[in-house]
Structures are given as structure tokens and as C-alpha cells.
Enzyme design. Structure first.
Site, PDB file in Angstrom:
ATOM      1  N   ASN A 196     -15.119 -16.098  -5.490  1.00  0.00           N
ATOM      2  CA  ASN A 196     -16.066 -15.195  -4.834  1.00  0.00           C
ATOM      3  C   ASN A 196     -17.467 -15.804  -4.979  1.00  0.00           C
ATOM      4  O   ASN A 196     -18.051 -15.762  -6.052  1.00  0.00           O
ATOM      5  CB  ASN A 196     -15.989 -13.820  -5.510  1.00  0.00           C
ATOM      6  CG  ASN A 196     -17.005 -12.844  -4.958  1.00  0.00           C
ATOM      7  OD1 ASN A 196     -17.647 -13.107  -3.941  1.00  0.00           O
ATOM      8  ND2 ASN A 196     -17.160 -11.714  -5.637  1.00  0.00           N
ATOM      9  N   HIS A 245     -15.635  -4.373  -4.523  1.00  0.00           N
ATOM     10  CA  HIS A 245     -16.203  -5.154  -5.633  1.00  0.00           C
ATOM     11  C   HIS A 245     -17.243  -4.298  -6.351  1.00  0.00           C
ATOM     12  O   HIS A 245     -17.985  -3.538  -5.717  1.00  0.00           O
ATOM     13  CB  HIS A 245     -16.828  -6.445  -5.109  1.00  0.00           C
ATOM     14  CG  HIS A 245     -17.193  -7.379  -6.218  1.00  0.00           C
ATOM     15  ND1 HIS A 245     -18.364  -7.237  -6.933  1.00  0.00           N
ATOM     16  CD2 HIS A 245     -16.525  -8.409  -6.771  1.00  0.00           C
ATOM     17  CE1 HIS A 245     -18.400  -8.171  -7.871  1.00  0.00           C
ATOM     18  NE2 HIS A 245     -17.290  -8.903  -7.788  1.00  0.00           N
ATOM     19  N   GLU A 296     -20.044  -4.887  -7.512  1.00  0.00           N
ATOM     20  CA  GLU A 296     -21.445  -5.024  -7.069  1.00  0.00           C
ATOM     21  C   GLU A 296     -21.703  -4.205  -5.807  1.00  0.00           C
ATOM     22  O   GLU A 296     -22.821  -3.786  -5.551  1.00  0.00           O
ATOM     23  CB  GLU A 296     -21.786  -6.519  -6.865  1.00  0.00           C
ATOM     24  CG  GLU A 296     -21.980  -7.209  -8.207  1.00  0.00           C
ATOM     25  CD  GLU A 296     -21.651  -8.690  -8.221  1.00  0.00           C
ATOM     26  OE1 GLU A 296     -21.563  -9.315  -7.150  1.00  0.00           O
ATOM     27  OE2 GLU A 296     -21.461  -9.226  -9.335  1.00  0.00           O
ATOM     28  N   GLU A 301     -11.277  -6.007 -12.704  1.00  0.00           N
ATOM     29  CA  GLU A 301     -12.520  -6.656 -13.111  1.00  0.00           C
ATOM     30  C   GLU A 301     -13.366  -5.675 -13.925  1.00  0.00           C
ATOM     31  O   GLU A 301     -14.108  -4.874 -13.350  1.00  0.00           O
ATOM     32  CB  GLU A 301     -13.331  -7.069 -11.885  1.00  0.00           C
ATOM     33  CG  GLU A 301     -12.660  -8.094 -11.010  1.00  0.00           C
ATOM     34  CD  GLU A 301     -13.697  -8.925 -10.249  1.00  0.00           C
ATOM     35  OE1 GLU A 301     -13.692 -10.138 -10.413  1.00  0.00           O
ATOM     36  OE2 GLU A 301     -14.515  -8.336  -9.528  1.00  0.00           O
ATOM     37  N   GLY A 305     -20.091 -11.780 -14.830  1.00  0.00           N
ATOM     38  CA  GLY A 305     -21.326 -12.557 -14.874  1.00  0.00           C
ATOM     39  C   GLY A 305     -22.042 -12.499 -16.220  1.00  0.00           C
ATOM     40  O   GLY A 305     -23.185 -12.921 -16.333  1.00  0.00           O
ATOM     41  N   SER A 322     -16.027 -13.355 -15.788  1.00  0.00           N
ATOM     42  CA  SER A 322     -16.307 -14.522 -16.621  1.00  0.00           C
ATOM     43  C   SER A 322     -15.085 -15.411 -16.866  1.00  0.00           C
ATOM     44  O   SER A 322     -14.884 -15.906 -17.976  1.00  0.00           O
ATOM     45  CB  SER A 322     -16.956 -14.099 -17.942  1.00  0.00           C
ATOM     46  OG  SER A 322     -18.186 -13.436 -17.697  1.00  0.00           O
TER      47      SER A 322
HETATM   48  P1  PGA Z   1     -17.903 -13.820 -12.705  1.00  0.00           P
HETATM   49  O1  PGA Z   1     -17.707 -12.854 -11.431  1.00  0.00           O
HETATM   50  O2  PGA Z   1     -16.705 -14.748 -12.736  1.00  0.00           O
HETATM   51  O3  PGA Z   1     -19.177 -14.567 -12.423  1.00  0.00           O
HETATM   52  O4  PGA Z   1     -17.969 -12.961 -13.901  1.00  0.00           O
HETATM   53  C1  PGA Z   1     -16.457 -12.309 -11.098  1.00  0.00           C
HETATM   54  C2  PGA Z   1     -16.568 -11.410  -9.897  1.00  0.00           C
HETATM   55  O5  PGA Z   1     -17.590 -10.730  -9.759  1.00  0.00           O
HETATM   56  O6  PGA Z   1     -15.656 -11.344  -9.061  1.00  0.00           O
END
Ligand code: PGA
Length: 262
Positions: free
Chosen positions: A13, A101, A103, A171, A177, A217
Site C-alpha cells: 500500500n 483502511h 487512515e 491491521e 507506521g 509495521s
Molecule cells: P505500515 O502500514 O506497514 O507502514 O505500518 C500498513 C498499512 O497502513 O497498510
């Protein structure tokens, strides 16, 4: 899309990266080069920003790396400024769509909207990757309730015959992140919990028809353990998918795992 539901799926992603088409082409071509030419048992998908999709799709005519969208609108067309519909995505060769997602949920996407999107995508053959995850963990296990609610809402629009078109990406938001990963044991427990919900709704035989990915992560250093202990069917990778060498390494780890276990 799935040749074998048990073959791992690794999704990169890219979020709102990189900044230019030239950089996106470079990242895609570097990733393709790093993956190499060997036969893969792993499905590889990248989800670039909308403006780059059409161009990147042409760089992988054999679909060795497939293109996913990071979002979709549930309507086909109309007065929805700033939105992108599924027919538009399909017309540029997109074969999977990510919905829900964290976000996007943080900027207001509700469970209800997520299920409308799932319903739309399931009318086609496009794979749908549904993200679920708790924002925090507590000592009383309340986070299981969060997962249960998100999953029930998502599955409420999925009939049995369409189940294998759905991929669940677990997730935990606190691990995205941040460098903090859920322990492989915690992820395994959550995988079993998700499978239990699927089994209760559709019957036991259906529990293995849905791929369950882990995201948050994921790096080359923790990918092996997450496969061995958590027994997830692959990863949704954010930050590490922007580094071609690291992303290819994660794919290689998943692929070696598949060769050993399939
Ligand atoms: P990350 O993001 O691997 O940077 O933690 C994962 C995601 O948001 O799908």
C-alpha cells in the site's frame, strides 16, 4: 484473482507516495526487478495513488504484479466530486480494491460505507481487501468487540458464494507506521477469532475460504515469524513497500514459506 486461496498474498500500500509519476515508475520497475523472474507461489499486488495506476499497469502486462486501488466509491458515476468508481478502476486494469483502511476510517469512513463499497465490488470479479483493526489494546479484551463489529458489518453484505473474493486485512491501528508490531502470538489469536466469526456465520468449511492478512509495521525482520507463528496468509505492507529491496525480501520470505507449506 486467487489461483490458490492458500497461496500467500503480499500487498504493498503506497498510500500518498511517491510524489511524481517518474518516481512511481521507478519504484514499480525496481520492485519488478528485485522480485526477479522466478516462478512465484505468492501473489503480489501494489496499490499506488490513482494518477499512476494506468501507467503502472502497462509495466506489468503479465500481471506478475497486479494493481489495486486504495479506495473506491460505491456508485458507478454521478455527482461525487473527487471520487473514483469501480468501472473507472476496472477500465485501467485494477484487479483488487482496498476498503476500510484505518487512515480512511479516521477521516470519517463508516462501517456502513465500507459495506456499501463491498457490495458494489462483489457484483464484479474484483478482489476486495477489507481492513479491520482496533485503535488500541486494553487488558480486558474489549478490542475483540471492535473487530467483531467491523467484521459483522463487512460480512453482512457477503453471500456464501462470494466469500472467496474477500480478503480480510487485520491491521491494529496502533501498529501502523509506528514500528510497533502486534506479537505473532497476538496476531495468531486474532486470526483464529476472525475465522471463528466466519465459521459461525457461514459454517466451518468456509472459514478457510477467506485469506487473512496482517498489516502494521511489517518488515523483512518480522515477516518470517508472522507467517510461522501467526499463520496469516500474507501481508498488507505500507512503509516497507516503498523500498523495492525490502518489499522483494518480504515477498521472498512469503514465497519460501509457501513452497514449504503448500
Ligand atoms: P505500515 O502500514 O506497514 O507502514 O505500518 C500498513 C498499512 O497502513 O497498510
Amino acid at each position: 484473482m486467487a489461483k490458490n486461496i492458500h497461496s500467500p498474498l503480499v500487498v504493498g500500500n503506497w498510500k500518498m507516495n511517491p510524489s511524481t509519476l517518474a518516481d512511481a515508475r521507478k519504484l514499480f520497475l525496481d520492485t519488478r526487478k528485485e522480485i526477479g523472474r522466478k516462478k512465484l507461489n505468492t501473489q503480489v499486488i501494489v496499490a499506488p495513488p490513482f494518477p499512476f495506476m494506468s501507467e503502472l499497469q502497462k509495466l506489468s502486462p503479465s500481471q506478475r504484479i497486479m494493481i489495486a486501488s486504495q479506495n473506491v466509491h460505491f456508485k458507478k458515476n454521478g455527482a461525487h466530486t473527487g471520487e473514483v468508481s469501480l468501472p473507472m478502476l476496472q477500465s485501467v486494469g485494477v484487479s483488487a480494491v482496498i476498503v476500510g483502511h484505518s487512515e480512511r476510517r479516521m477521516s470519517g469512513e463508516s462501517d456502513e460505507e465500507v459495506s456499501k463499497k463491498i457490495e458494489t465490488v462483489l457484483k464484479t470479479k474484483t478482489t476486495i481487501i477489507v481492513c479491520i483493526g482496533e485503535t488500541k489494546r486494553d487488558n480486558h479484551g474489549n478490542y475483540f468487540g471492535v473487530i467483531e463489529k467491523q467484521l459483522h458489518s463487512a460480512l453482512s453484505v457477503v453471500p456464501k458464494p462470494k466469500l472467496s473474493q474477500v480478503v480480510i486485512a487485520y491491521e491494529p491501528v496502533w501498529a501502523i507506521g509506528t514500528g510497533a508490531t502486534a506479537t505473532p502470538e497476538d496476531v495468531h489469536e486474532m486470526k483464529l477469532f476472525i475465522q471463528k466469526i466466519i465459521a459461525l456465520k457461514y459454517g466451518k468449511t468456509y472459514m478457510n475460504k477467506v485469506r487473512i492478512l496482517y498489516g502494521g509495521s511489517v518488515k523483512k525482520e518480522n515477516a518470517q515469524q508472522l507467517l510461522d507463528i501467526s499463520e496469516v496468509n500474507g501481508f498488507l505492507v505500507g512503509g516497507a513497500s516503498l523500498k523495492s529491496k525490502e518489499f522483494a525480501k518480504i515477498i521472498n520470505i512469503a514465497d519460501a514459506y509457501a513452497k514449504r507449506t503448500l
